[in-house]
Motif scaffolding. Structure first.
Motif, PDB file in Angstrom:
ATOM      1  N   ARG A 156       0.869  -1.189   0.000  1.00 37.51           N
ATOM      2  CA  ARG A 156       0.000   0.000   0.000  1.00 37.51           C
ATOM      3  C   ARG A 156       0.902   1.235   0.000  1.00 37.51           C
ATOM      4  NH1 ARG A 156      -4.966   0.277   0.351  1.00 37.51           N
ATOM      5  NH2 ARG A 156      -5.008   2.176   1.614  1.00 37.51           N
ATOM      6  N   ILE A 157       1.337   1.590  -1.178  1.00 36.14           N
ATOM      7  CA  ILE A 157       2.335   2.661  -1.335  1.00 36.14           C
ATOM      8  C   ILE A 157       1.637   3.943  -1.756  1.00 36.14           C
ATOM      9  CG2 ILE A 157       4.466   3.342  -2.478  1.00 36.14           C
ATOM     10  CD1 ILE A 157       4.931   0.323  -3.056  1.00 36.14           C
ATOM     11  N   PRO A 168      -1.138   3.646   4.514  1.00 39.69           N
ATOM     12  CA  PRO A 168      -0.058   3.207   3.628  1.00 39.69           C
ATOM     13  C   PRO A 168       1.046   2.514   4.417  1.00 39.69           C
ATOM     14  CG  PRO A 168       0.117   5.562   4.040  1.00 39.69           C
ATOM     15  CD  PRO A 168      -1.177   5.121   4.674  1.00 39.69           C
ATOM     16  N   ASP A 169       1.712   1.580   3.766  1.00 39.42           N
ATOM     17  CA  ASP A 169       2.880   0.985   4.408  1.00 39.42           C
ATOM     18  C   ASP A 169       4.177   1.520   3.796  1.00 39.42           C
ATOM     19  OD1 ASP A 169       2.991  -0.327   1.962  1.00 39.42           O
ATOM     20  OD2 ASP A 169       2.593  -2.312   2.775  1.00 39.42           O
ATOM     21  N   ALA A 170       4.024   2.452   2.837  1.00 37.53           N
ATOM     22  CA  ALA A 170       5.186   3.116   2.255  1.00 37.53           C
ATOM     23  C   ALA A 170       4.744   4.424   1.612  1.00 37.53           C
ATOM     24  CB  ALA A 170       5.874   2.232   1.217  1.00 37.53           C
ATOM     25  N   VAL A 171       5.688   5.346   1.498  1.00 38.10           N
ATOM     26  CA  VAL A 171       5.443   6.633   0.840  1.00 38.10           C
ATOM     27  C   VAL A 171       6.541   6.860  -0.188  1.00 38.10           C
ATOM     28  CG1 VAL A 171       5.494   9.151   1.121  1.00 38.10           C
ATOM     29  CG2 VAL A 171       4.215   7.732   2.747  1.00 38.10           C
ATOM     30  N   LEU A 178       3.936   6.735  14.107  1.00 35.34           N
ATOM     31  CA  LEU A 178       4.314   5.679  13.176  1.00 35.34           C
ATOM     32  C   LEU A 178       5.828   5.685  12.978  1.00 35.34           C
ATOM     33  CD1 LEU A 178       1.453   6.206  10.583  1.00 35.34           C
ATOM     34  CD2 LEU A 178       1.685   4.287  12.171  1.00 35.34           C
ATOM     35  N   ARG A 179       6.413   4.509  12.934  1.00 36.00           N
ATOM     36  CA  ARG A 179       7.860   4.388  12.822  1.00 36.00           C
ATOM     37  C   ARG A 179       8.283   4.250  11.350  1.00 36.00           C
ATOM     38  NH1 ARG A 179       8.604  -0.956  15.840  1.00 36.00           N
ATOM     39  NH2 ARG A 179       6.725  -1.304  14.565  1.00 36.00           N
ATOM     40  N   VAL A 180       9.392   4.903  11.020  1.00 29.99           N
ATOM     41  CA  VAL A 180      10.000   4.796   9.678  1.00 29.99           C
ATOM     42  C   VAL A 180      11.328   4.058   9.838  1.00 29.99           C
ATOM     43  CG1 VAL A 180      10.940   6.072   7.721  1.00 29.99           C
ATOM     44  CG2 VAL A 180       8.912   6.958   8.912  1.00 29.99           C
ATOM     45  N   PRO A 181      11.502   2.913   9.177  1.00 32.36           N
ATOM     46  CA  PRO A 181      10.623   2.319   8.167  1.00 32.36           C
ATOM     47  C   PRO A 181       9.756   1.174   8.685  1.00 32.36           C
ATOM     48  CG  PRO A 181      12.741   1.271   8.038  1.00 32.36           C
ATOM     49  CD  PRO A 181      12.824   2.257   9.189  1.00 32.36           C
ATOM     50  N   VAL A 197       9.817   5.153   3.579  1.00 32.21           N
ATOM     51  CA  VAL A 197       9.743   6.428   2.845  1.00 32.21           C
ATOM     52  C   VAL A 197      10.922   6.536   1.889  1.00 32.21           C
ATOM     53  CG1 VAL A 197       9.744   8.947   3.022  1.00 32.21           C
ATOM     54  CG2 VAL A 197       8.560   7.572   4.766  1.00 32.21           C
ATOM     55  N   ILE A 198      10.615   6.942   0.661  1.00 28.36           N
ATOM     56  CA  ILE A 198      11.660   7.184  -0.331  1.00 28.36           C
ATOM     57  C   ILE A 198      11.423   8.536  -0.987  1.00 28.36           C
ATOM     58  CG2 ILE A 198      10.426   6.025  -2.229  1.00 28.36           C
ATOM     59  CD1 ILE A 198      13.164   4.940  -3.141  1.00 28.36           C
ATOM     60  N   GLY A 199      12.498   9.262  -1.253  1.00 30.69           N
ATOM     61  CA  GLY A 199      12.403  10.577  -1.871  1.00 30.69           C
ATOM     62  C   GLY A 199      13.031  10.607  -3.252  1.00 30.69           C
ATOM     63  N   PHE A 200      13.374  11.814  -3.682  1.00 31.15           N
ATOM     64  CA  PHE A 200      13.898  12.017  -5.030  1.00 31.15           C
ATOM     65  C   PHE A 200      14.746  13.291  -5.010  1.00 31.15           C
ATOM     66  CE2 PHE A 200      14.145  12.307  -9.523  1.00 31.15           C
ATOM     67  CZ  PHE A 200      13.548  11.196 -10.122  1.00 31.15           C
TER      68      PHE A 200
END
Length: 340
Positions: free
Chosen positions: A178-179, A241-244, A264-267, A272-275
């Motif tokens: 669930r991204i 979501p389980d990811a962003v 909520l804990r990351v990860p 979470v992933i960026g750009f």
């Protein structure tokens, strides 16, 4: 008093023309002669008068880089690369700021500073293909940024769709299903947002996962606050979501802050992933997994292409260049395993 070419010629025992050829790289010079001339240059401490050289050729020696944001570290890093490359070619780089405003982009594109610059590197946000084609200025132009234009100008940009798909494949490979995509934009001119969303959708389809529009969060701009607000809205709407996958690192850093505020804990709970791979993401806690465009290469290629146009050394046909990019896995998706 500056050192003259005549003094260099006398020290090296060659003609003035040979010294000029070595300094300007006009014609091939034998290696032994070149070394002798260079030694004379070094011994006498000669430094070229770049201003005089540019003026003799009918140029100012100044090129411009017009960027849409000053507070985004990505553009600061890109500008630094362009400044270094401009200096290597003997040019001064003037930094211009458009704030992503269409009228300002049109102004700089149509030659607002053409009396003082030899060429322009433009990172447009609001200009569409028709606006670029309608440009009337004869000042050489190179485009940077991920929008696709199909116009007769050199364009330096990474493949956003492929890079975004790689980011998603990383998350899917970690078992995330669930991204959420945070950083979509309704404005069709915000092409990078649409291209990155396309990469998101392509990766879901390739993995056999259903696209859920409720997991796509729009943002008005692409800062930390936008990312935080978007994640709060997602969670308030009942989405889990389980990811962003965030449009950029600033949005991702804001998203991580919002997740922390919601317990909520990351990860562990949400990856979470960026750009963009800005420096801030390498020192955030957790460190940020991201897509890293080769910003040094983008700046270098853009300046080199522009200088070639200014000095009429480029081929007639404009070129489309795609610099490399790399997935940088860090703690925001791998947890403590990223430290190993």
């Amino acid at each position: 008093m500056g050192v003259s070419l005549k003094a260099i010629a006398a020290r090296a025992g060659v003609s003035l023309a040979t010294v000029s050829n070595v300094i300007n790289g006009y014609r091939p010079v034998g290696e032994a002669t070149r070394v002798r001339v260079q030694q004379a240059i070094d011994e006498l401490g000669y430094t070229p008068n770049l201003s005089a050289r540019h003026l003799r050729r009918g140029r100012t020696g100044i090129i411009a880089l017009a960027i849409p944001e000053l507070n985004n570290p990505y553009f600061a890093e890109l500008a630094g690369a362009a400044i270094r490359e401009a200096a290597r070619h003997g040019y001064t780089l003037l930094l211009d700021y458009t704030d992503g405003d269409r009228e300002k982009e049109l102004l700089v594109s149509d030659g607002f500073r053409e009396q003082i610059i030899d060429g322009l590197i433009l990172s447009p946000v609001q200009l569409d293909r028709a606006a670029v084609l309608a440009r009337t200025s004869s000042t050489p132009l190179v485009l940077v940024g991920e929008s696709v234009y199909d116009v007769p100008y050199d364009h330096i940009a990474i493949d956003n769709v492929a890079a975004s798909s790689a980011a998603m494949q990383h998350l899917i490979g970690l078992g995330r299903r669930r991204i959420a995509f945070v950083g979509a934009h309704a404005d069709a001119r915000r092409q990078p947002a649409h291209l990155r969303l396309r990469g998101y959708e392509d990766a879901l389809a390739a993995a056999g996962l259903r696209f859920d529009a409720a997991l796509v969060a729009t943002t008005p701009t692409f800062g930390r606050g936008d990312g935080a607000a978007a994640v709060h809205r997602l969670l308030d709407s009942g989405q889990e979501p389980d990811a962003v996958f965030a449009y950029n690192d600033l949005v991702a850093i804001g998203a991580m802050r919002a997740l922390h505020e919601r317990g909520l804990r990351v990860p562990e709970d949400v990856a979470v992933i960026g750009f963009d791979d800005i420096e801030e993401g390498r020192f955030s806690s957790p460190t940020l997994t991201t897509i890293s465009p080769d910003k040094e290469s983008i700046g270098r290629l853009a300046v080199a292409a522009l200088v070639a146009r200014v000095e009429q050394r480029a081929e007639a046909e404009p070129c489309e260049v795609q610099p490399t990019w790399e997935l940088m896995p860090r703690e925001s998706t791998l947890g403590t395993a990223a430290r190993g």
